[in-house]
Design a protein around this motif. Structure first.
Motif, PDB file in Angstrom:
ATOM      1  N   TYR A  27      38.656  16.440  71.467  1.00 11.64           N
ATOM      2  CA  TYR A  27      38.255  15.136  70.954  1.00 11.64           C
ATOM      3  C   TYR A  27      37.386  15.276  69.702  1.00 11.64           C
ATOM      4  CZ  TYR A  27      34.044  16.471  73.464  1.00 11.64           C
ATOM      5  OH  TYR A  27      32.948  17.162  73.908  1.00 11.64           O
ATOM      6  N   CYS A  28      37.090  16.518  69.337  1.00  8.71           N
ATOM      7  CA  CYS A  28      36.203  16.780  68.200  1.00  8.71           C
ATOM      8  C   CYS A  28      36.969  17.358  67.016  1.00  8.71           C
ATOM      9  CB  CYS A  28      35.096  17.743  68.626  1.00  8.71           C
ATOM     10  SG  CYS A  28      33.830  18.046  67.388  1.00  8.71           S
ATOM     11  N   THR A  66      21.318  20.272  65.796  1.00  9.71           N
ATOM     12  CA  THR A  66      22.676  20.125  66.284  1.00  9.71           C
ATOM     13  C   THR A  66      23.630  20.882  65.361  1.00  9.71           C
ATOM     14  OG1 THR A  66      24.347  18.512  66.956  1.00  9.71           O
ATOM     15  CG2 THR A  66      22.876  17.829  65.168  1.00  9.71           C
ATOM     16  N   GLY A  67      24.919  20.597  65.464  1.00 11.09           N
ATOM     17  CA  GLY A  67      25.884  21.300  64.619  1.00 11.09           C
ATOM     18  C   GLY A  67      27.213  20.567  64.675  1.00 11.09           C
ATOM     19  N   GLY A  68      28.244  21.309  64.602  1.00  4.61           N
ATOM     20  CA  GLY A  68      28.598  22.642  65.011  1.00  4.61           C
ATOM     21  C   GLY A  68      27.795  23.089  66.239  1.00  4.61           C
ATOM     22  N   GLU A  69      27.986  24.322  66.580  1.00  2.00           N
ATOM     23  CA  GLU A  69      27.193  24.866  67.684  1.00  2.00           C
ATOM     24  C   GLU A  69      25.971  25.581  67.092  1.00  2.00           C
ATOM     25  OE1 GLU A  69      26.697  24.587  70.766  1.00  2.00           O
ATOM     26  OE2 GLU A  69      25.204  26.176  70.690  1.00  2.00           O
ATOM     27  N   THR A  95      20.879  20.190  70.772  1.00  3.58           N
ATOM     28  CA  THR A  95      22.138  19.812  71.422  1.00  3.58           C
ATOM     29  C   THR A  95      23.079  21.007  71.322  1.00  3.58           C
ATOM     30  OG1 THR A  95      21.890  17.470  70.930  1.00  3.58           O
ATOM     31  CG2 THR A  95      24.101  18.221  71.364  1.00  3.58           C
ATOM     32  N   THR A  96      23.619  21.425  72.443  1.00  6.72           N
ATOM     33  CA  THR A  96      24.383  22.678  72.475  1.00  6.72           C
ATOM     34  C   THR A  96      25.522  22.597  73.489  1.00  6.72           C
ATOM     35  OG1 THR A  96      24.221  25.033  73.028  1.00  6.72           O
ATOM     36  CG2 THR A  96      22.673  23.579  74.147  1.00  6.72           C
ATOM     37  N   ASN A  97      26.513  23.456  73.287  1.00  7.11           N
ATOM     38  CA  ASN A  97      27.554  23.543  74.319  1.00  7.11           C
ATOM     39  C   ASN A  97      27.159  24.550  75.402  1.00  7.11           C
ATOM     40  OD1 ASN A  97      28.307  26.188  73.427  1.00  7.11           O
ATOM     41  ND2 ASN A  97      29.746  25.318  71.934  1.00  7.11           N
ATOM     42  N   SER A 119      26.444  19.749  76.334  1.00 10.02           N
ATOM     43  CA  SER A 119      27.726  19.037  76.378  1.00 10.02           C
ATOM     44  C   SER A 119      28.582  19.645  77.476  1.00 10.02           C
ATOM     45  CB  SER A 119      28.451  19.167  75.032  1.00 10.02           C
ATOM     46  OG  SER A 119      27.653  18.602  74.036  1.00 10.02           O
ATOM     47  N   ASN A 157      25.748  15.749  78.322  1.00 11.10           N
ATOM     48  CA  ASN A 157      26.578  14.781  77.591  1.00 11.10           C
ATOM     49  C   ASN A 157      28.021  14.930  78.039  1.00 11.10           C
ATOM     50  OD1 ASN A 157      24.430  13.844  76.126  1.00 11.10           O
ATOM     51  ND2 ASN A 157      24.983  14.883  74.222  1.00 11.10           N
ATOM     52  N   ILE A 159      31.628  13.139  77.472  1.00  8.51           N
ATOM     53  CA  ILE A 159      32.421  12.139  76.745  1.00  8.51           C
ATOM     54  C   ILE A 159      33.572  11.729  77.668  1.00  8.51           C
ATOM     55  CG2 ILE A 159      33.579  11.593  74.554  1.00  8.51           C
ATOM     56  CD1 ILE A 159      30.782  12.937  74.179  1.00  8.51           C
ATOM     57  N   GLU A 187      30.964   7.016  75.179  1.00  7.53           N
ATOM     58  CA  GLU A 187      32.270   6.544  74.731  1.00  7.53           C
ATOM     59  C   GLU A 187      32.801   7.504  73.667  1.00  7.53           C
ATOM     60  OE1 GLU A 187      31.389   1.728  75.088  1.00  7.53           O
ATOM     61  OE2 GLU A 187      31.420   2.690  73.134  1.00  7.53           O
ATOM     62  N   MET A 189      34.487   8.607  70.284  1.00 10.20           N
ATOM     63  CA  MET A 189      34.550   8.060  68.918  1.00 10.20           C
ATOM     64  C   MET A 189      35.666   8.773  68.142  1.00 10.20           C
ATOM     65  SD  MET A 189      30.491   7.932  68.026  1.00 10.20           S
ATOM     66  CE  MET A 189      30.020   9.410  68.891  1.00 10.20           C
ATOM     67  N   PHE A 191      35.931  10.548  65.609  1.00 12.37           N
ATOM     68  CA  PHE A 191      35.555  11.594  64.648  1.00 12.37           C
ATOM     69  C   PHE A 191      36.090  12.928  65.169  1.00 12.37           C
ATOM     70  CE2 PHE A 191      32.025   8.471  64.358  1.00 12.37           C
ATOM     71  CZ  PHE A 191      32.235   8.055  63.049  1.00 12.37           C
ATOM     72  N   MET A 323      33.216  15.508  64.192  1.00 13.95           N
ATOM     73  CA  MET A 323      31.816  15.481  64.602  1.00 13.95           C
ATOM     74  C   MET A 323      31.144  16.832  64.341  1.00 13.95           C
ATOM     75  SD  MET A 323      30.154  12.990  65.746  1.00 13.95           S
ATOM     76  CE  MET A 323      30.226  11.994  67.180  1.00 13.95           C
TER      77      MET A 323
HETATM   78  N1  SAM Z   1      27.998  22.125  69.666  1.00 17.34           N
HETATM   79  C1  SAM Z   1      27.000  21.253  70.180  1.00 17.34           C
HETATM   80  C2  SAM Z   1      27.493  20.581  71.432  1.00 17.34           C
HETATM   81  O1  SAM Z   1      28.589  20.876  71.888  1.00 17.34           O
HETATM   82  O2  SAM Z   1      26.762  19.772  71.984  1.00 17.34           O
HETATM   83  C3  SAM Z   1      26.470  20.241  69.185  1.00 17.34           C
HETATM   84  C4  SAM Z   1      27.423  19.583  68.254  1.00 17.34           C
HETATM   85  S1  SAM Z   1      28.536  18.456  69.010  1.00 17.34           S
HETATM   86  C5  SAM Z   1      29.442  17.901  67.617  1.00 17.34           C
HETATM   87  C6  SAM Z   1      27.438  17.144  69.419  1.00 17.34           C
HETATM   88  C7  SAM Z   1      27.937  16.140  70.393  1.00 17.34           C
HETATM   89  O3  SAM Z   1      28.963  15.398  69.799  1.00 17.34           O
HETATM   90  C8  SAM Z   1      28.481  16.706  71.673  1.00 17.34           C
HETATM   91  O4  SAM Z   1      27.849  16.111  72.782  1.00 17.34           O
HETATM   92  C9  SAM Z   1      29.928  16.327  71.621  1.00 17.34           C
HETATM   93  O5  SAM Z   1      30.460  16.113  72.889  1.00 17.34           O
HETATM   94  C10 SAM Z   1      29.879  15.060  70.800  1.00 17.34           C
HETATM   95  N2  SAM Z   1      31.153  14.691  70.194  1.00 17.34           N
HETATM   96  C11 SAM Z   1      31.945  15.451  69.428  1.00 17.34           C
HETATM   97  N3  SAM Z   1      33.054  14.766  69.066  1.00 17.34           N
HETATM   98  C12 SAM Z   1      32.943  13.538  69.608  1.00 17.34           C
HETATM   99  C13 SAM Z   1      33.778  12.379  69.595  1.00 17.34           C
HETATM  100  N4  SAM Z   1      34.949  12.357  68.951  1.00 17.34           N
HETATM  101  N5  SAM Z   1      33.342  11.296  70.273  1.00 17.34           N
HETATM  102  C14 SAM Z   1      32.167  11.314  70.938  1.00 17.34           C
HETATM  103  N6  SAM Z   1      31.338  12.376  70.969  1.00 17.34           N
HETATM  104  C15 SAM Z   1      31.733  13.480  70.324  1.00 17.34           C
END
Ligand code: SAM
Length: 328
Positions: A27-28, A66-69, A95-97, A119, A157, A159, A187, A189, A191, A323
């Motif tokens: 989704y990213c 945040t990032g990226g990771e 914020t991290t995976n 996440s 987090n 999604i 929700e 998004m 992106f 994102m």
């Molecule tokens: N890599 C880190 C992570 O995984 O949390 C930080 C960056 S990540 C882009 C930040 C957050 O954006 C994560 O919680 C991710 O699930 C969320 N995210 C990324 N793409 C998204 C989308 N299309 N809609 C909603 N949330 C999104």
């Protein structure tokens, strides 16, 4: 104090330190990833430190990395150490995976950085690995458990993705029943680096809450800070809480206190808007701190009132990005 043109105080910076990620959440971004920028176009560690200092000087008292990771970046802990010493900065979070955080947990604790958003879009290994396109479930889950048991303030987090992980909403809440964590359902998004387009979502904040209510009818709504993007609840008998973030419905713009700086130094004053300035180029042109601060003040004084207004200004291009580049 940074005050925008709609009288909102901006005290919260989301600072992306890289656009790279070791996962490929569907989704990213697309399976092949996106065009990650050459590394010399990312803000250097000294530029990140300089910008953080300037923004804290303007009233930013909360920074989320945040990032990226973020943990893909080898010098991340140097930045965090610097931030932990910045006078006026009250709140540092990440914020991290959670796939790469393990070796850094002790040092994070030493630095007093205890707010970590993880996440995790499913507690089910197969679903997780399908969504992330990587076999990292054990590592992520192990690090999540460790963060919780070591007393970090963890928010998960999740999604909610139609056809992918809706069946795991309730099991994830069940699995966290005895843990003092907040599970936040977001929700989706659009992106995603062009992976797919959509104008509506099945899993909006109302349908997520209805779904949870059917399984757990006994919950109460919690008081949340005015600037919170999540609406928070406590289920009877659960140690932690859950929240719902209307990130696509955008019901929270009126109290938005955020500014984003991407890993390439773009200033984003609304997630649904395009970048309004670039600070890396300014820093590298040697124009000095005043020019950087004036640019930030200019950006803050011309913010869209809502995410819908921001989107309307660039309707054709706003959803081209991922994102991972914006810094979610
Ligand atoms: N890599 C880190 C992570 O995984 O949390 C930080 C960056 S990540 C882009 C930040 C957050 O954006 C994560 O919680 C991710 O699930 C969320 N995210 C990324 N793409 C998204 C989308 N299309 N809609 C909603 N949330 C999104």
């Amino acid at each position: 104090m940074l005050i925008d043109n709609h009288a909102r105080t901006i005290n919260y910076l989301r600072l992306a330190v890289t656009d790279r990620c070791n996962l490929r959440c569907n989704y990213c971004m697309p399976a092949q990833g996106i065009d990650f920028v050459p590394s010399d176009r990312l803000l250097s560690i000294s530029e990140l430190k300089q910008l953080s200092g300037l923004l804290v000087g303007q009233g930013i008292d909360k920074i989320r990395i945040t990032g990226g990771e973020p943990f893909v970046r080898k010098d991340l802990m140097e930045l965090l150490q610097h931030l932990s010493q910045l006078e006026g900065l009250k709140d540092i979070s990440v914020t991290t995976n959670a796939s790469l955080i393990g070796p850094h947990i002790d040092q994070l604790k030493e630095l007093g950085i205890t707010d970590v958003n993880v996440s995790l879009d499913s507690i089910n290994r197969d679903t997780f690995e399908r969504i992330t396109r990587r076999k990292q479930f054990d590592t992520v889950h192990g690090n999540l458990v460790r963060l919780i048991s070591e007393g970090f303030n963890v928010r998960i987090n999740f999604i909610v993705l139609e056809g992918q992980n809706e069946q795991d909403i309730i099991p994830t809440l069940e699995a966290m029943k005895h843990e003092r964590v907040s599970v936040r359902f977001l929700e989706e998004m659009p992106f995603n680096g062009g992976a797919k387009n959509f104008n509506t979502i099945k899993w909006n904040h109302k349908s997520i809450l209805d779904h949870i209510t059917a399984a757990f009818p006994h919950y109460r709504k919690l008081e949340s800070p005015k600037t919170s993007t999540s609406i928070n609840y406590k289920i009877q008998g659960h140690a932690g809480t859950f929240g719902i973030i209307p990130s696509f419905s955008r019901t929270f713009c009126g109290s938005c206190n955020r500014l984003r700086i991407t890993a390439t130094g773009d200033v984003i004053t609304c997630l649904y808007g395009r970048p309004v300035a670039n600070l890396r180029d300014l820093l590298r042109s040697g124009q000095g701190d005043k020019q950087v601060i004036d640019t930030i003040l200019g950006a803050v004084s011309s913010r869209a009132k809502t995410g819908f207004e921001a989107q309307a200004l660039h309707a054709d291009t706003v959803f081209d990005s991922s994102m991972t580049s914006i810094g979610g």
